[in-house]
Design a protein around this motif. Sequence first.
Motif, PDB file in Angstrom:
ATOM      1  N   LEU A 179      61.484  69.993 197.286  1.00  0.00           N
ATOM      2  CA  LEU A 179      62.191  69.776 196.338  1.00  0.00           C
ATOM      3  C   LEU A 179      63.139  68.565 196.650  1.00  0.00           C
ATOM      4  CD1 LEU A 179      63.354  72.054 194.455  1.00  0.00           C
ATOM      5  CD2 LEU A 179      64.314  70.159 194.884  1.00  0.00           C
ATOM      6  N   ARG A 180      63.228  67.844 196.043  1.00  0.00           N
ATOM      7  CA  ARG A 180      64.712  66.298 196.950  1.00  0.00           C
ATOM      8  C   ARG A 180      65.161  66.264 195.468  1.00  0.00           C
ATOM      9  NH1 ARG A 180      63.138  62.859 200.783  1.00  0.00           N
ATOM     10  NH2 ARG A 180      62.198  64.008 202.320  1.00  0.00           N
ATOM     11  N   THR A 181      66.901  66.344 195.777  1.00  0.00           N
ATOM     12  CA  THR A 181      67.248  65.925 194.539  1.00  0.00           C
ATOM     13  C   THR A 181      67.922  64.382 195.046  1.00  0.00           C
ATOM     14  OG1 THR A 181      69.600  65.944 193.666  1.00  0.00           O
ATOM     15  CG2 THR A 181      69.117  67.718 195.839  1.00  0.00           C
ATOM     16  N   LEU A 182      68.547  63.737 193.984  1.00  0.00           N
ATOM     17  CA  LEU A 182      68.984  61.596 194.104  1.00  0.00           C
ATOM     18  C   LEU A 182      69.731  61.353 193.201  1.00  0.00           C
ATOM     19  CD1 LEU A 182      67.996  59.952 195.310  1.00  0.00           C
ATOM     20  CD2 LEU A 182      66.065  59.274 193.940  1.00  0.00           C
ATOM     21  N   VAL A 183      70.178  61.081 193.645  1.00  0.00           N
ATOM     22  CA  VAL A 183      71.930  60.853 192.305  1.00  0.00           C
ATOM     23  C   VAL A 183      71.345  58.755 192.613  1.00  0.00           C
ATOM     24  CG1 VAL A 183      73.675  60.024 191.913  1.00  0.00           C
ATOM     25  CG2 VAL A 183      73.062  62.571 192.280  1.00  0.00           C
ATOM     26  N   LYS A 184      71.267  58.573 191.845  1.00  0.00           N
ATOM     27  CA  LYS A 184      70.665  57.285 191.576  1.00  0.00           C
ATOM     28  C   LYS A 184      72.012  56.217 190.974  1.00  0.00           C
ATOM     29  CE  LYS A 184      66.118  57.622 190.885  1.00  0.00           C
ATOM     30  NZ  LYS A 184      64.880  57.169 189.162  1.00  0.00           N
ATOM     31  N   PRO A 185      72.281  54.931 191.782  1.00  0.00           N
ATOM     32  CA  PRO A 185      73.418  54.114 191.259  1.00  0.00           C
ATOM     33  C   PRO A 185      73.869  54.082 189.661  1.00  0.00           C
ATOM     34  CG  PRO A 185      72.227  53.198 193.015  1.00  0.00           C
ATOM     35  CD  PRO A 185      71.639  54.301 192.283  1.00  0.00           C
ATOM     36  N   GLU A 186      72.628  54.164 188.928  1.00  0.00           N
ATOM     37  CA  GLU A 186      72.635  53.776 187.641  1.00  0.00           C
ATOM     38  C   GLU A 186      73.267  54.821 186.281  1.00  0.00           C
ATOM     39  OE1 GLU A 186      70.051  53.129 189.202  1.00  0.00           O
ATOM     40  OE2 GLU A 186      68.461  54.411 188.186  1.00  0.00           O
ATOM     41  N   GLY A 187      73.333  56.090 187.329  1.00  0.00           N
ATOM     42  CA  GLY A 187      74.072  57.453 187.256  1.00  0.00           C
ATOM     43  C   GLY A 187      73.451  58.317 186.248  1.00  0.00           C
ATOM     44  N   SER A 188      72.478  58.646 186.879  1.00  0.00           N
ATOM     45  CA  SER A 188      71.405  59.580 187.058  1.00  0.00           C
ATOM     46  C   SER A 188      70.837  60.731 187.912  1.00  0.00           C
ATOM     47  CB  SER A 188      69.662  58.947 186.681  1.00  0.00           C
ATOM     48  OG  SER A 188      68.969  58.424 187.172  1.00  0.00           O
ATOM     49  N   LEU A 189      70.549  61.653 187.367  1.00  0.00           N
ATOM     50  CA  LEU A 189      69.741  62.922 188.699  1.00  0.00           C
ATOM     51  C   LEU A 189      68.189  62.635 188.722  1.00  0.00           C
ATOM     52  CD1 LEU A 189      70.616  64.796 191.095  1.00  0.00           C
ATOM     53  CD2 LEU A 189      70.669  66.394 188.804  1.00  0.00           C
ATOM     54  N   GLU A 190      67.835  62.637 189.296  1.00  0.00           N
ATOM     55  CA  GLU A 190      66.424  63.027 189.819  1.00  0.00           C
ATOM     56  C   GLU A 190      65.855  64.118 190.470  1.00  0.00           C
ATOM     57  OE1 GLU A 190      63.094  59.526 189.769  1.00  0.00           O
ATOM     58  OE2 GLU A 190      63.194  60.324 191.641  1.00  0.00           O
ATOM     59  N   LEU A 191      65.036  65.237 190.173  1.00  0.00           N
ATOM     60  CA  LEU A 191      64.469  65.785 190.836  1.00  0.00           C
ATOM     61  C   LEU A 191      63.180  65.854 191.301  1.00  0.00           C
ATOM     62  CD1 LEU A 191      66.460  69.304 189.603  1.00  0.00           C
ATOM     63  CD2 LEU A 191      67.245  67.876 191.443  1.00  0.00           C
ATOM     64  N   GLU A 247      51.628  69.793 188.878  1.00  0.00           N
ATOM     65  CA  GLU A 247      52.189  70.072 190.146  1.00  0.00           C
ATOM     66  C   GLU A 247      53.285  69.580 190.798  1.00  0.00           C
ATOM     67  OE1 GLU A 247      49.321  69.373 188.435  1.00  0.00           O
ATOM     68  OE2 GLU A 247      48.539  70.784 187.796  1.00  0.00           O
ATOM     69  N   ARG A 248      53.449  68.382 190.778  1.00  0.00           N
ATOM     70  CA  ARG A 248      54.483  67.489 190.498  1.00  0.00           C
ATOM     71  C   ARG A 248      55.238  67.313 189.617  1.00  0.00           C
ATOM     72  NH1 ARG A 248      51.943  65.076 195.265  1.00  0.00           N
ATOM     73  NH2 ARG A 248      54.078  64.023 196.187  1.00  0.00           N
ATOM     74  N   PRO A 249      56.369  68.155 188.861  1.00  0.00           N
ATOM     75  CA  PRO A 249      57.712  67.820 187.998  1.00  0.00           C
ATOM     76  C   PRO A 249      58.269  66.830 188.878  1.00  0.00           C
ATOM     77  CG  PRO A 249      57.481  69.960 188.673  1.00  0.00           C
ATOM     78  CD  PRO A 249      56.282  69.114 189.099  1.00  0.00           C
ATOM     79  N   VAL A 250      58.927  65.927 187.782  1.00  0.00           N
ATOM     80  CA  VAL A 250      59.942  65.308 187.883  1.00  0.00           C
ATOM     81  C   VAL A 250      60.942  65.226 186.982  1.00  0.00           C
ATOM     82  CG1 VAL A 250      60.866  63.287 188.252  1.00  0.00           C
ATOM     83  CG2 VAL A 250      58.625  63.919 189.487  1.00  0.00           C
TER      84      VAL A 250
END
Lengths: 382, 382
Positions: B12-24, B72-75
Motif C-alpha cells: 500500500l502506498r500513500t502519495l501527496v501530489k503537488p496539485e493538492g491531492s492524496l493518492e492511495l 484488485e488494484r484500487p486507487v
Amino acid sequence: MTEKYPTSGLQLRTLVKPEGSLELSLVEVPTQAPGPDEVVVQIQAAPINPSDIGLLFGAADMSTAKASGTPERPVVTANIPERLMPAMAARLGQSLPAGNEAAGVVVAAGSSPAAQALLGKMVAVLGGEMYAQYRTIAVNQCLPLPQDATAAEGASCFVNPLTALGMTETMRREGHKALVHTVGASNLGQMLNRICIQDGIGLVNIVRKPEQAALLREQGATHICDSSSPTFIADLTTAIEQTGATLAFDAIGGGKLAGQILNCMEVAISRGAKEYNRYGSYVLKQVYVYGGLDLSPTEITRSFGMTWGIGGWLLFPFLQKIGEAEVAKLRARVASELKTTFASHYSHQISLAQALDVDVISAYAQRATGAKYLITLNQATQ
Amino acid sequence: MTEKYPTSGLQLRTLVKPEGSLELSLVEVPTQAPGPDEVVVQIQAAPINPSDIGLLFGAADMSTAKASGTPERPVVTANIPERLMPAMAARLGQSLPAGNEAAGVVVAAGSSPAAQALLGKMVAVLGGEMYAQYRTIAVNQCLPLPQDATAAEGASCFVNPLTALGMTETMRREGHKALVHTVGASNLGQMLNRICIQDGIGLVNIVRKPEQAALLREQGATHICDSSSPTFIADLTTAIEQTGATLAFDAIGGGKLAGQILNCMEVAISRGAKEYNRYGSYVLKQVYVYGGLDLSPTEITRSFGMTWGIGGWLLFPFLQKIGEAEVAKLRARVASELKTTFASHYSHQISLAQALDVDVISAYAQRATGAKYLITLNQATQ
C-alpha cells in the motif's frame, strides 16, 4: 541587641473579602525582634514587579478602585468579578503582606557574628513582606551591597537578575543552545540581552513596537522580531534558524504566541531535515511561561510534531532545584555586576502611601514595558 | 537462503501530489532479499492504528475520496485543503509505504543463526511498511509469538501494548503515583486499565459516553468520568483527589480538556493545602498529548498555578530514551500476557484491497472508540 529601632511600622496589606471585594491598606504592625541569625532592615526601596502585582490585586478589577481612608493611611477598595472568586478561595479573609524584594539598612541585628557583621550595612533582601517600613529577616536572605550602592540600585537584586540568569542556566541544563524571549524590551529583557551578549548566547528578542526594537538595537541586540510587523512569523523563523533556539521564555502566556514560537522552531529545524517524519522533528522544542501579561487562554495550534513542551517556570522552585551552592554563584555575579549587567531602571519613584493612590495604581497596574515603579521609603530619616 | 518466496508483492502506498491531492494505491514492489540478520515475513495481519491514519491520509479531506483503478488494484484520490498543503511539504511527491506493525510467518531468513531460528515461525514485527504482502526486516524487530498465537492475536503486539506500558513507566520515572487517561474505553485504554489493575496503579478513565463507562466498569475500572455528564468536572476532581493523579495522557489534543485536567489536579491538590500560595501548588501537574483525535487548537485556561506542563509524547523517542534492555523487559511482558492483558479486539477484518475501499475508509477514518480495523492478508495461502 542594644540597637534602637521603632517598635512598630507601617506595612502594606492586601485582603480579599468574602463579599467579593479587594481591600488594600497600610496597617501598623509591631517590628519583630531579631533572632540570633536575624536582622531588622529599615526598608528604603522596593520595586513593584509583575510578580508582586498578582498578589497585590488578586482577581480584582482595578478599574473599579475607590479611595478612602486618609492621605497617610489610604485605603483602596475594588470589586472582584464573581466568576473569579473561586480562584481566590485560598486567600479569603487573610490580610496578606506583599513585596518580594527590597533594599535597606540593617538597624538591628541578632547575636550571631553573621548578623552583627551586617549592622549598619546596606543590604538587598528577598523574602516577601517588603512593602513595609521595617522587615525582620534571616541573615541568609540578605545580600550585602557594595559600599557605593544606593537602595534604588540594590532594590531589584533578586527577582529580575536571578530570573534572567535562571533562563540561561535552564537553557544550559536542559541542553538548548539559544533562547527566545517574548518581552525583549522589558527591564528583565534588557538584562537578559546584556547577559547573552556577555556570555555569547544566541537570543531572539520579541518586542511589540518599533521603538522597543530600536531600544534593543541600541543596546547591541542582534535578533529582534517585532510582533506588530507583517513579516513577524517569517522574521521569527529566520532568527530561530540563525540562532538554533529551541527554548523560549514567555511572560505573556495568553493567546497564540507560544504556539507560534513552537511552530517557527519546527519550521526552522525542518529546513535542515533530510527526510520526512510524520511525527515532526524529534528535537525538543520547549516554551516556558513565566508570567501572565495576557490572562486570556493559551491557544496552541499543534502543527509542530510531537516533540514539544509548554509549561510554567517559576524562580523559587528553580532556585530550590539547583541548590544553595549554585544559587550563591548566581548571587555573587549579581552583586559584582550590579551597576552594569544587572542595573534596573525605574520610570517612577513613589511613596508607600502613593502605592495606594488610585491614579498611581491605574498606571502601574498596566505593567507596561518601560514603566517600572519603585517604592521608596524611610529615606528622609537617613 | 534456499527458501522460496515471491520475487514481488503488493504494497500500500500513500502519495501527496503537488496539485493538492492524496493518492492511495497498491503497487507491486520487489521483495528485498534478506541480509544475514534479516528475515522475509509474509504479512498476515496488520492493525490500522490511529498513528497509521495520520500517515495514510495526511491532511486530506477524506469526505472527498473517489475510487478508481480495479477491484484488485484500487486507487483512491482525495482533496487536500490548500491551507493545509504547507504542512505536507516534507512528503510532497514521495510515494510512501505505511503500517507500523503486523504479524506474519517468516518465509525466508538470512544466514545468521538468529535469522535461521525464526524460519517458519509466527512473529510480530514493528518498523513501518507493514501494509504489504511481504516485508524484509531485521531480526531484532521481530518478536516470536507463542506457539498457539494467531496472526490476529499478535498483530498489535507493539504500538498499543508498549504505549500503555510506556505510560505507566513514564509515571514511575517522572515521580507521579497515578494517571489520568482521556480515552479510557479505547483499545489502548482498556489495555491500560488491565495493566493498572494488575500493577495496583490508580487510573482515572475519562470516557465520552455512558456505554463506554459501563464497558470499563464491567472490566473492573474504579474511576470513570464521563465527559458528557453535567457533573464531569466535579467527578474528575474527586477521582484525581482519590487517586493522587498528577499525570495525564491525552489522545484528544484539541479543545479545553487538557487544561481542565490540569485545573482539576490543582483544585484536588489545593484541597489538602495548608496555606495560600499565589503561584499555586509547587506540585508538578503534567499532561502528555500522545494523539490528535481533535485536530483543533488546544485551549488552555491557565488557572492552575505555575507548576505545570503540557507536551507531546511519542512511543519511539520514549523507547530510545529508556534503552534496549528496558525495552526488552517490556516486550517480554507483552509476549507472556498476549492473550490477557495485551489482547486487542477488532470490530472489522478487511483485506488489503478493502483498506482502499471508499466506504470502508469513511468508516475507519473516524477513529471511533470501539471500531478497530485489522487488515488480513496471505492467509488463504497458508
